[in-house]
Design a protein around this motif. Structure first.
Motif, PDB file in Angstrom:
ATOM      1  N   ALA A  58       0.823  -1.209   0.000  1.00  0.00           N
ATOM      2  CA  ALA A  58       0.000   0.000   0.000  1.00  0.00           C
ATOM      3  C   ALA A  58       0.854   1.255   0.000  1.00  0.00           C
ATOM      4  N   ALA A  59       1.904   1.269   0.834  1.00  0.00           N
ATOM      5  CA  ALA A  59       2.788   2.429   0.883  1.00  0.00           C
ATOM      6  C   ALA A  59       3.559   2.582  -0.418  1.00  0.00           C
ATOM      7  N   VAL A 107      -2.819   5.165   5.044  1.00  0.00           N
ATOM      8  CA  VAL A 107      -3.396   3.911   4.571  1.00  0.00           C
ATOM      9  C   VAL A 107      -4.634   3.631   5.414  1.00  0.00           C
ATOM     10  N   PRO A 108      -5.765   3.311   4.784  1.00  0.00           N
ATOM     11  CA  PRO A 108      -7.008   3.158   5.552  1.00  0.00           C
ATOM     12  C   PRO A 108      -7.022   1.985   6.511  1.00  0.00           C
ATOM     13  N   GLY A 140      -9.825   1.579  10.028  1.00  0.00           N
ATOM     14  CA  GLY A 140     -10.016   2.515  11.126  1.00  0.00           C
ATOM     15  C   GLY A 140      -9.873   1.757  12.432  1.00  0.00           C
ATOM     16  N   PRO A 141     -10.790   1.951  13.372  1.00  0.00           N
ATOM     17  CA  PRO A 141     -10.696   1.215  14.639  1.00  0.00           C
ATOM     18  C   PRO A 141     -11.366  -0.163  14.595  1.00  0.00           C
ATOM     19  N   SER A 142     -12.029  -0.486  13.495  1.00  0.00           N
ATOM     20  CA  SER A 142     -12.830  -1.716  13.415  1.00  0.00           C
ATOM     21  C   SER A 142     -12.004  -2.903  12.936  1.00  0.00           C
ATOM     22  N   ILE A 143     -12.221  -4.056  13.561  1.00  0.00           N
ATOM     23  CA  ILE A 143     -11.557  -5.299  13.202  1.00  0.00           C
ATOM     24  C   ILE A 143     -12.572  -6.239  12.571  1.00  0.00           C
ATOM     25  N   VAL A 161      -8.982  -5.971  -2.505  1.00  0.00           N
ATOM     26  CA  VAL A 161      -7.701  -5.267  -2.618  1.00  0.00           C
ATOM     27  C   VAL A 161      -6.853  -5.862  -3.733  1.00  0.00           C
ATOM     28  N   GLY A 162      -6.723  -7.183  -3.746  1.00  0.00           N
ATOM     29  CA  GLY A 162      -5.920  -7.834  -4.771  1.00  0.00           C
ATOM     30  C   GLY A 162      -6.481  -7.623  -6.160  1.00  0.00           C
TER      31      GLY A 162
END
Length: 377
Positions: A282-283, A321-322, A337-340, A353-354
Motif C-alpha cells: 500500500a505504501a 493507509v485506511p 479505522g478502529p474496526s476489526i 484489494v488484490g
C-alpha cells in the motif's frame, strides 16, 4: 531525455504506468526488471498450497505497459555520479531521472547456518520449494518452523496450517518471533485478532524467542532447541545488491539526489509528518504516484521551463493507509479505522484489494480469477 524505472514490483509498475500518461512522447521511458512479469507479491503465499495460482498473480509487463521500453535484466550497480545503471548482462543505461524500485531481499542477520538451511518467500520459486519440501519431509509429521511473525510469516504459517489440514497430516507448525507479539508493528487490536486466528488454525506461537543459530535439523534459540524438518524464514528485509545491500533512509521527497528517487521497500522512508513508513504494498503504490508526478513536473520544467525560474519543489509523501489485511489460511483479519473484521468479511476485503490492484495494471481477467481464488480458499 530518458527516465529509468528500476524494478517492476508494486512501486515500479505503478510509477511506470503513471509516467506513461504524464511524460511527453519525446521522453524515453525504460523499465528494467529481472523478470518479464510483474508479481503480485502479497499473494505469493497462496502458491504454497495452490501452485496454479502462479498463473493469476503474474502479469506480463508487455501487457501492463503501453509505451515504456522493457529491459529484462538484473541491476548490479547504480552510478549516481555519472547517471548510469550497470546491468548483469554487459552494458549500461544512462538516465536523466531514475526511480529505484528494486524492493528488498531477505535479511538473515548473520545468524550462523540460517541462510543455508532456511527457505525464504520472495518468489514463486520459493513457494514451489516450500510446497515440495513440505510433501517430502513433513506430510507424515514432523515440525515446520516459520521464523518471523510479520505479515509474511503470518500468511506462510496460516497457509501451511491449511495445507496440513487438506493433506490430513500431523505436522507441527511453529511460528517464532523475537518480539513479544505477532504482527509487532501493527495496532494491538489487529495483533490480538491475528493471534486468535493463528491459534484457531492450530499454529503454535512462540514469541520473545530469538534464533541464534541453525543446523540442518535444529534451531538454537535463547529459550531452547527446536528440532525441525523445514524452516521458512520471513524474519526481515535487507537491501538489494545494487544498493550495496542497504535500504537508505530518504525524507518525504523520497530522493537520494536531485535526479534519483528510491521508492517502496528499497528505502527506509520518513514521511511528511516525520513518521517512518512501514514496508508494504500500500505504501509503495502511494509513494510511486507521488514520485511519478514529481518526475513529470521536473521533466516538463527541464524541457520547457524558463531558465531563470526556480525548479519545481517535489511534493512530499504522507503515509495514509485506511487499514491492514492479512490472510491466515482459509480466514483473514482486516482492520479499517478502529474496526476489526475476521473471517468471510475480511476475506472479501482481501479479495477486493488484490483484484483492485490487478485491475489498476490492466489485468482484469486475472482480477476475476484472483477473487475466486481468495473467496474459495
Amino acid at each position: 531525455m530518458r527516465v529509468l524505472v528500476l524494478g517492476a514490483g508494486y512501486a515500479g509498475l505503478t510509477l511506470a504506468r503513471t509516467l506513461e500518461r504524464r511524460l511527453p512522447d519525446a521522453v524515453e521511458l525504460t523499465i528494467v526488471n529481472d523478470s518479464p512479469y510483474h508479481l503480485v507479491q502479497h499473494e505469493v503465499h497462496r502458491a504454497i498450497r495452490h501452485p496454479d495460482v502462479a498463473d493469476v498473480i503474474e502479469v506480463p509487463l508487455d501487457e501492463a505497459l503501453t509505451r515504456a521500453e522493457v529491459v529484462v535484466d538484473r541491476v548490479t550497480d547504480i552510478d549516481r555520479t555519472n547517471q548510469r545503471v550497470h546491468l548483469a548482462e554487459p552494458g549500461t543505461l544512462g538516465y536523466d531521472y531514475c526511480a529505484v524500485c528494486l524492493g528488498a531481499t531477505t535479511a538473515y542477520y548473520d545468524i550462523p547456518g540460517l541462510e543455508s538451511h532456511a527457505i525464504p518467500l520472495k518468489s514463486l520459486d520459493d513457494a514451489a520449494a516450500i510446497h515440495e519440501r513440505y510433501f517430502e519431509a513433513c506430510s507424515d509429521g514432523g515440525t515446520v518452523v516459520v521464523g518471523g511473525a510479520g505479515l509474511s510469516g503470518i500468511q506462510v504459517a496460516g497457509e501451511l496450517a491449511a495445507l496440513r489440514r487438506e493433506s490430513d497430516a500431523h505436522t507441527n507448525i511453529v511460528l517464532v518471533e523475537q518480539m513479544n507479539t505477532v504482527a509487532p508493528t501493527f495496532p494491538e487490536p489487529f495483533q490480538r485478532a491475528v493471534r486468535d486466528e493463528l491459534l484457531d488454525c492450530g499454529v503454535e506461537i512462540r514469541t520473545e524467542t530469538t534464533v541464534e543459530s541453525v543446523t540442518a535439523s535444529t534451531i538454537e534459540t535463547d529459550t531452547g532447541t527446536l528440532e525441525y524438518e523445514m524452516l521458512v524464514w520471513a524474519g526481515g528485509i535487507a537491501g538489494q545488491e545494487a544498493m550495496e545491500s542497504n535500504r537508505p533512509t530518504v525524507r518525504a521527497d523520497l530522493r537520494l539526489d536531485e535526479r534519483t528517487y528510491v521508492v517502496g521497500d528499497a528505502a527506509r522512508a520518513v514521511d511528511a509528518d516525520g513518521k517512518p513508513v512501514p514496508a508494504s504494498a500500500a505504501a509503495a503504490i502511494r509513494e510511486a504516484r507521488v514520485v511519478a508526478e514529481n518526475i513529470a513536473e521536473q521533466v516538463a520544467f527541464e524541457r520547457d521551463g524558463d531558465p531563470g525560474d526556480f525548479p519545481p519543489r517535489p511534493q512530499p509523501y504522507r503515509f495514509e493507509v485506511p487499514g491492514w489485511i492479512v490472510s491466515v489460511g482459509d480466514s483473514a483479519v482486516a482492520q479499517v479505522g478502529p474496526s476489526i473484521f475476521c473471517g468471510s468479511a475480511a476475506k472479501a476485503m482481501k479479495a477486493t484489494v488484490g483484484a483492485g490492484h490487478l485491475t489498476s495494471v490492466g489485468a482484469i481477467s486475472k482480477a476475476v480469477d484472483l477473487v475466486e481464488e481468495e473467496l474459495n480458499a
